[in-house]
Write an enzyme that holds these catalytic residues in place. Structure first.
Site, PDB file in Angstrom:
ATOM      1  N   HIS A  24       0.832  -1.201   0.000  1.00 49.92           N
ATOM      2  CA  HIS A  24       0.000   0.000   0.000  1.00 49.92           C
ATOM      3  C   HIS A  24       0.870   1.256   0.000  1.00 49.92           C
ATOM      4  CE1 HIS A  24      -3.771  -2.028   1.439  1.00 49.92           C
ATOM      5  NE2 HIS A  24      -2.906  -2.863   1.982  1.00 49.92           N
ATOM      6  N   TYR A  56      -2.459  -0.983   8.614  1.00 52.91           N
ATOM      7  CA  TYR A  56      -1.370  -1.810   8.088  1.00 52.91           C
ATOM      8  C   TYR A  56      -0.605  -2.441   9.252  1.00 52.91           C
ATOM      9  CZ  TYR A  56      -1.985   2.121   4.801  1.00 52.91           C
ATOM     10  OH  TYR A  56      -2.503   3.113   4.011  1.00 52.91           O
ATOM     11  N   HIS A  91      -2.548  -3.286  -3.441  1.00 48.93           N
ATOM     12  CA  HIS A  91      -3.951  -3.108  -3.049  1.00 48.93           C
ATOM     13  C   HIS A  91      -4.858  -3.085  -4.284  1.00 48.93           C
ATOM     14  CE1 HIS A  91      -6.878  -0.507  -0.397  1.00 48.93           C
ATOM     15  NE2 HIS A  91      -7.440  -1.600  -0.835  1.00 48.93           N
ATOM     16  N   LYS A 148      -8.827   2.034  -6.708  1.00 45.23           N
ATOM     17  CA  LYS A 148      -7.841   3.051  -6.349  1.00 45.23           C
ATOM     18  C   LYS A 148      -6.503   2.665  -6.945  1.00 45.23           C
ATOM     19  CE  LYS A 148      -8.836   2.670  -1.821  1.00 45.23           C
ATOM     20  NZ  LYS A 148      -8.635   2.918  -0.413  1.00 45.23           N
ATOM     21  N   CYS A 203      -3.634   2.691  -5.367  1.00 43.97           N
ATOM     22  CA  CYS A 203      -2.766   2.180  -4.303  1.00 43.97           C
ATOM     23  C   CYS A 203      -2.108   0.870  -4.705  1.00 43.97           C
ATOM     24  CB  CYS A 203      -3.608   2.001  -3.038  1.00 43.97           C
ATOM     25  SG  CYS A 203      -2.697   1.384  -1.630  1.00 43.97           S
TER      26      CYS A 203
HETATM   27 ZN   LIG Z   1      -4.084   0.599  -0.023  1.00 40.07          ZN
END
Ligand SMILES: [Zn+2]
Length: 134
Positions: free
Chosen positions: A10, A38, A113, A120, A122
């Site tokens: 991430h 995380y 991710h 997204k 990410c």
């Molecule tokens: Zn993420």
């Protein structure tokens, strides 16, 4: 130990100067999370911040948390635009950390991710390609 299927990379999608404390406060106070987002968070200097034990799920990717370990770097955006702005120190620490995790959890798939279907960018880089040889 729980079964680990994914080692998920991430970014925080914040400026690189964002403090670990302010990220933790955001999760707790704005999102109301009891667990961190995380397990490990790497700041711009390359230092690893331990936020949770691997045995416990964290909130990195809804629907995948019970079978994932989440690793993040601070950064990943320029304003609102996704950008891979990892410092050389962050890249080096992340490679080392992911290498250790893969040794510890050989059956886990390393990905980003966004590779889990999230809408997204990410972590703002292609984690599958970058770590394909681990
Ligand atoms: Zn993420």
């Amino acid at each position: 130990m729980r079964e680990i299927k994914y080692i998920v990379c991430h970014c925080t999608a914040t400026p690189q100067t964002t403090t670990v404390k302010s990220i933790q406060n955001h999760w707790k106070n704005n999102l109301g999370w009891k667990s961190p987002g995380y397990h490990r968070l790497i700041d711009a200097s390359g230092k690893i911040h331990v936020l949770s034990n691997y045995a416990l799920p964290t909130n990195g990717a809804a629907g995948f948390n019970t079978v994932s370990i989440h690793v993040s770097y601070i950064g990943g955006v320029d304003g609102k635009k996704a950008v891979d702005n990892r410092t050389p120190e962050q890249k080096s620490t992340m490679l080392q950390l992911i290498t250790e995790l893969k040794a510890q959890f050989p059956n886990a798939k390393i990905l980003g991710h966004r590779d889990l279907g999230a809408k997204k960018a990410c972590p703002s880089f292609d984690a599958i390609a970058e770590y394909k040889n681990l």
